[in-house]
Design an enzyme around this catalytic site. Sequence first.
Site, mmCIF file in Angstrom:
data_model
loop_
_atom_site.group_PDB
_atom_site.id
_atom_site.type_symbol
_atom_site.label_atom_id
_atom_site.label_comp_id
_atom_site.label_asym_id
_atom_site.label_seq_id
_atom_site.Cartn_x
_atom_site.Cartn_y
_atom_site.Cartn_z
ATOM 1 N N GLU B 49 0.883 -1.152 0.000
ATOM 2 C CA GLU B 49 0.000 0.000 0.000
ATOM 3 C C GLU B 49 0.928 1.210 0.000
ATOM 4 O O GLU B 49 1.592 1.491 0.991
ATOM 5 C CB GLU B 49 -0.838 -0.068 1.284
ATOM 6 C CG GLU B 49 -1.935 0.935 1.392
ATOM 7 C CD GLU B 49 -2.591 0.864 2.784
ATOM 8 O OE1 GLU B 49 -2.771 -0.233 3.348
ATOM 9 O OE2 GLU B 49 -2.897 1.932 3.313
ATOM 10 N N ASP B 60 -4.411 10.182 9.985
ATOM 11 C CA ASP B 60 -3.152 9.609 10.437
ATOM 12 C C ASP B 60 -2.675 10.183 11.748
ATOM 13 O O ASP B 60 -2.853 11.359 12.032
ATOM 14 C CB ASP B 60 -2.073 9.810 9.364
ATOM 15 C CG ASP B 60 -2.242 8.829 8.222
ATOM 16 O OD1 ASP B 60 -2.115 7.615 8.484
ATOM 17 O OD2 ASP B 60 -2.520 9.262 7.092
#
Lengths: 392, 263
Positions: B49, B60
């Site tokens: 990924e 994040d």
Amino acid sequence: MYPDRKGYFGRYGGRFVPETLIPALEQMEKSYLELKEDEKFNVELNDILKNYVGRPSPLYFAERLTSFLGGAKIFLKREDLNHTGSHKINNTMGQALLAKYMGKERLIAETGAGQHGVATATAAAVLGLKCTVYMGAKDAERQRLNVFRMKMLGAEVVEVKKGSQTLKDASNEAFRDFIRSFECSHMVIGSVVGPHPYPMMVRDFQSVIGKEVKTQFKELTGKMPDYILACVGGGSNAMGIFYPFLDDAVKLIGVEAGGISLEPGKHCATLSSGKEGVLHGALSRVLQDEKGQISPTHSVSAGLDYPGVGPEHAFLKETGRVNYVNVSDKEALYAFHLLSRLEGIIPALESAHAVAYTLKIAPGLSEEECLVINLSGRGDKDVEQVAGLKEV
Amino acid sequence: MSQLRERLNGLKKSGEMGVIAFIMSFLPDKKLCLECIKALEQGGCDVLELGMPFSDPLADGEMIEKFHHRCVEKGLSLKEGMEFAFEVRKTVSMPLVIFTYFNPVYNMGIPEFRQALEHTGAEAVIVPDLPLEELTRLTEYGLDVIPMIAPSSPQERIKEADKLNPAFIYCVSVRGTTGMQVLPEEEIKDYLLQVKSSTSSPLALGFGISSPEQVRVFKGYADAVVIGSLLASIIEEYEAKPELLPGEIERTIRNFKKAGLSF
Ligand SMILES: Cc1ncc(COP(=O)(O)O)c(C=O)c1O
């Protein structure tokens, strides 16, 4: 009726957040739509607005400013006289009460100038909720007084030292906190930005400003104002005063921060220079580079120093209903001093932007025309910063 | 069938727990990043990924956010990231998925993004700030998207995700952002069982996966784990000793793979 069921104002708005948050936003929307019609909630909120916030705020005829400029009659909507010193409290009391009805124990807020942070900390104190406020380190420096105020009110203040160290990064951190804690916390977004239902909800809570102006102006003059002006950061004080007039023959002008110049990175004139994009949960206009990275911004006013703008403003610009302009730091500072000396009112630097544009247009209008400025906040918080600038 | 689907379906069938590695493009530098990606493959990584940098990576945590910012500061963005992905494709043969926030994609234009994606040979895209309702913005252009599901997602949303017939469903293992501590074991198991009851798509568990022990615990519940923040912290730790970095990455992946083998 905007927004539509999915939270769109035309092409703008929506929900662009991690899937984790969707159930929380759906719950919030549902609770809000129910409480909006709930008598007990409304009685309680109206009581707070009247007896705690000090509403209605006065509509004041600025006679000396008017005769100095020699044109249209200028009226000031005195949101600076609200408890905590700005319009922000209209929204934070509404959202804090909503949070309480939803059974949340804690409020999270992002803040730029600190006015929204102070207003959230205040709402948390009076309603017995915990409160964490995220503030960019650069803003905490230039609005130090508000950091002390929030702490005195019992809030935890987290200074964000990442990225631009201003409102944008404080918002990122507040969202991250919300994603972790939404089961017991409510995020009080301070402007008409963010994922649906925030732009709608904040607009509704702020529209008390415009509703009052409508009544007050009629009482004073028997008619409608010709122009209404407000500064636009995220756009909540502007949406609040514009919204009840959208269907009336009143010219609406939103004033953005033109900063030092309109070169990239030197201003926050999102509606003039931004492109369509997604920031903090909504599709709107965003200041970004040619690669889609969010741009750095600048404004002398911390509360306008933000690369995004509410989706409803993007929509109102597109339909042409509202005219969006900008003024420079210098023009805003001049207006800040002028209003202080002529009227004995020290405006917030944010609000000074709306005053500054008035200085440009009022002399060209006739004496029969009337113009209302939303004086969104008072300038106590800015005194130290302005005193430190060479222009004084 | 795409190589990605084949790999995930194979894992699901065998009962082995696969490993999906999240790596941010370009870091610590382009050459070393490619070395790390080679090491991932050597270690047995099933899917890569590849992260595209964004200035405001809301989903994040601190570790990966820092990586986004380092790239953005170097002026790297989606366009350069996709060029890098093309090089990655020439270097390794494991299936490739692109991870990007939505704004850079929207800015590039979705048809243009689709073209770039096809050029790189990446087979699907993960966009953490697009919830299910908004995924049609990509699927209407024929893009293969990997939907995300969270512990807070009700059953009907899992069914929505299933309707996309995705190569896999990304099940977030925390209430929060990447790099956080995962929820208690039993809660995760219940959650995965619930997801499983609404979809036959393979499931990948990610956000905060940091030890091979977790692979053992969740084997049989998910078909793969995603490791991201852990790799980022290894990359950061070994930046000063770059010659040791690929070996460390390979060793880490191998340990995860070993823990996931079916017996
Ligand atoms: C007094 C005042 N006016 C205006 C703003 C800008 O926000 P908005 O555009 O949402 O009204 C702020 C923000 O901090 C403020 O403190």
